[in-house]
Design an enzyme around this catalytic site. Structure first.
Site, PDB file in Angstrom:
ATOM      1  N   SER A 106       0.829  -1.213   0.000  1.00  0.00           N
ATOM      2  CA  SER A 106       0.000   0.000   0.000  1.00  0.00           C
ATOM      3  C   SER A 106       0.863   1.262   0.000  1.00  0.00           C
ATOM      4  O   SER A 106       1.930   1.295   0.604  1.00  0.00           O
ATOM      5  CB  SER A 106      -0.883  -0.005   1.255  1.00  0.00           C
ATOM      6  OG  SER A 106      -1.460   1.262   1.462  1.00  0.00           O
ATOM      7  N   TYR A 129      -1.881   5.723  -4.425  1.00  0.00           N
ATOM      8  CA  TYR A 129      -2.888   6.772  -4.283  1.00  0.00           C
ATOM      9  C   TYR A 129      -2.270   8.020  -4.887  1.00  0.00           C
ATOM     10  O   TYR A 129      -1.151   8.396  -4.510  1.00  0.00           O
ATOM     11  CB  TYR A 129      -3.206   7.044  -2.814  1.00  0.00           C
ATOM     12  CG  TYR A 129      -4.139   6.041  -2.184  1.00  0.00           C
ATOM     13  CD1 TYR A 129      -5.374   5.746  -2.742  1.00  0.00           C
ATOM     14  CD2 TYR A 129      -3.795   5.388  -0.999  1.00  0.00           C
ATOM     15  CE1 TYR A 129      -6.232   4.827  -2.156  1.00  0.00           C
ATOM     16  CE2 TYR A 129      -4.647   4.470  -0.401  1.00  0.00           C
ATOM     17  CZ  TYR A 129      -5.862   4.206  -0.987  1.00  0.00           C
ATOM     18  OH  TYR A 129      -6.718   3.292  -0.409  1.00  0.00           O
ATOM     19  N   THR A 155      -5.221   2.808  -7.551  1.00  0.00           N
ATOM     20  CA  THR A 155      -6.540   2.728  -6.919  1.00  0.00           C
ATOM     21  C   THR A 155      -7.386   3.907  -7.365  1.00  0.00           C
ATOM     22  O   THR A 155      -6.999   5.063  -7.190  1.00  0.00           O
ATOM     23  CB  THR A 155      -6.385   2.707  -5.384  1.00  0.00           C
ATOM     24  OG1 THR A 155      -5.587   1.572  -5.047  1.00  0.00           O
ATOM     25  CG2 THR A 155      -7.732   2.607  -4.683  1.00  0.00           C
ATOM     26  N   LYS A 230      -7.364  -0.460 -10.259  1.00  0.00           N
ATOM     27  CA  LYS A 230      -8.061  -1.172  -9.167  1.00  0.00           C
ATOM     28  C   LYS A 230      -9.288  -0.390  -8.708  1.00  0.00           C
ATOM     29  O   LYS A 230      -9.164   0.750  -8.253  1.00  0.00           O
ATOM     30  CB  LYS A 230      -7.106  -1.335  -7.984  1.00  0.00           C
ATOM     31  CG  LYS A 230      -7.745  -1.907  -6.724  1.00  0.00           C
ATOM     32  CD  LYS A 230      -6.697  -2.130  -5.650  1.00  0.00           C
ATOM     33  CE  LYS A 230      -7.236  -2.773  -4.394  1.00  0.00           C
ATOM     34  NZ  LYS A 230      -7.822  -1.828  -3.458  1.00  0.00           N
ATOM     35  N   HIS A 254     -13.065  -2.104  -2.916  1.00  0.00           N
ATOM     36  CA  HIS A 254     -12.210  -1.651  -1.812  1.00  0.00           C
ATOM     37  C   HIS A 254     -12.608  -2.362  -0.502  1.00  0.00           C
ATOM     38  O   HIS A 254     -12.616  -1.769   0.577  1.00  0.00           O
ATOM     39  CB  HIS A 254     -12.343  -0.128  -1.650  1.00  0.00           C
ATOM     40  CG  HIS A 254     -11.094   0.547  -1.148  1.00  0.00           C
ATOM     41  ND1 HIS A 254     -10.360   1.422  -1.905  1.00  0.00           N
ATOM     42  CD2 HIS A 254     -10.454   0.488   0.036  1.00  0.00           C
ATOM     43  CE1 HIS A 254      -9.333   1.868  -1.203  1.00  0.00           C
ATOM     44  NE2 HIS A 254      -9.362   1.314  -0.016  1.00  0.00           N
TER      45      HIS A 254
END
Ligand SMILES: Cc1cc2nc3c(=O)[nH]c(=O)nc-3n(C[C@H](O)[C@H](O)[C@H](O)COP(=O)(O)O)c2cc1C
Length: 367
Positions: A106, A129, A155, A230, A254
């Site tokens: 992440s 992100y 994402t 994603k 998510h």
């Protein structure tokens, strides 16, 4: 007591973790309808097993973006794993590597890309992100690339953070002894306690809400790594993702933490697979807890699945050994499902090995 399935780790984690941390890991958004549905929908898909096939050898290996892995089960990005266990993302990376599969790190990890890369030769993807500060984004992507990460998982379902009410009540914040390691030194590593979910506040300040399809193209100007998009749930967005140059698509809601009342991912999968027309691989995450779930996703056209919460819960319970066990249990269950369905390799898993309520309306439960 012996652990015999992935779900049993949740209770152990609940007893071990501070309430704020457990609630952050377990929660979905608002009514958590989609959270339940991610699991329930799998139970509405039944098998059409084939018998008297010689299943003395089962091959679960597959290739993802050109990388050979031992099984079509990979690790989804979950933020802040050191809240679960001091070894955090290191343990997850080692466990995934030992299982011969891929870990996705992440952006909001408590270990940096360099630290995770130092754990060994395992294949890692980096989840991105996109922050308002594009220089920070470009730096981070380059660092991931230099550290040997093999793909960017972009994402796209989080222009704002979903309302997770437990986090609001608990005033969720990253414990002060931890940092979002990828942003350390950039003054973005800390998460302050606020009168809200600290993560929601952090996301509102940092994440770029203006992100759009043209940014998927921009990303390709700053990296040569393949990009997996994603958070796709519709045929329309599948076509746009392919046009924008995505190397693959992850059907994801998510873990039901963003928009509540979107369908379970397993319900959305087939629409996306059809729209992708085999141009790029389609993956799925959300509610995968059994080898039978993996099989169902593959039968509906997924090239593989990712797991989120089972990793953090097993990490909390037993560290690296726990994550290894989760991957092993899913592997064993998936192998057994293949054998009992008469499939010897992933390519033998077909749509005809399952039936859904939209194939056979009479198996749908009456609501
Ligand atoms: C605690 C937690 C943290 C997460 N953090 C991230 C993240 O940082 N980035 C991201 O793209 N997805 C994140 N997700 C979503 C997961 O990548 C994945 O989509 C989801 O967990 C899959 O559902 P499952 O938990 O039912 O397996 C997170 C999910 C959870 C439960």
């Amino acid at each position: 007591m012996e652990i015999t399935n992935v779900m049993e780790y949740e209770e152990i984690a609940k007893n071990k973790l501070p309430k704020m941390v457990y609630d952050y890991y377990v929660s979905g958004a608002e009514d958590q309808w989609t959270l339940q549905e991610n699991r329930n929908a799998f139970s509405r898909i039944l098998f059409r097993p084939r018998i008297l096939v010689d299943v003395s050898h089962i091959d679960m290996t597959t290739t993802v973006l050109g990388f050979k892995i031992s099984m079509p089960i990979m690790v989804a990005p979950t933020a802040m794993q050191k809240m679960a266990h001091p070894d955090g993302e290191y343990a997850t990376a080692r466990a995934a590597s030992a299982a011969g599969t891929i870990m996705t790190l992440s952006s909001w990890a408590t270990s940096s890309v360099e630290e995770v890369a130092s754990t060994g030769p395992g294949i890692c993807f980096f989840q991105l992100y996109v922050l308002k500060d594009r220089n920070v984004v470009a730096q981070l992507v380059r660092r991931a690339e230099r550290a040997g990460f093999k793909a960017i998982v972009l994402t796209v379902d989080t222009p704002r953070l979903g309302r997770r009410e437990a986090d609001i009540k608990n005033r969720f914040a990253l414990p002060p002894y931890l940092t979002l390691k990828n942003f350390e030194g950039l003054d973005l590593g800390k998460m302050d306690k606020t009168n809200d979910s600290g993560l929601a506040t952090y996301a509102a300040e940092q994440v770029d809400r203006s992100l759009s399809w043209k940014d998927v193209k921009w990303l390709q100007t700053i990296t040569t790594l393949p990009i997996l998009v994603k958070g796709v749930l519709t045929a329309e967005d599948t076509r746009l993702a392919i046009q924008a140059g995505a190397a693959g698509i992850i059907v994801s809601n998510h873990g039901a933490r963003q928009l509540d009342y979107v369908p379970a991912t397993i319900m959305a999968l087939e629409e996306v697979v059809k729209a992708a027309q085999g141009k790029v691989p389609v993956f799925l995450d959300g509610g995968v807890r059994r080898g039978t779930d993996v099989f169902k996703a593959l039968a509906l056209g997924a090239s593989g699945v990712f797991i989120g919460r089972p990793v953090v819960f097993s990490l909390a319970a037993e560290g690296e050994a726990g994550v290894k066990k989760v991957l092993q249990m899913l592997r064993d269950e998936f192998e057994l499902t293949m054998a009992l369905s008469g499939c010897r390799s992933l390519k033998e898993i077909t749509r005809n090995h399952i039936m859904t309520e939209w194939d056979r309306p009479w198996i749908a439960p009456r609501l």
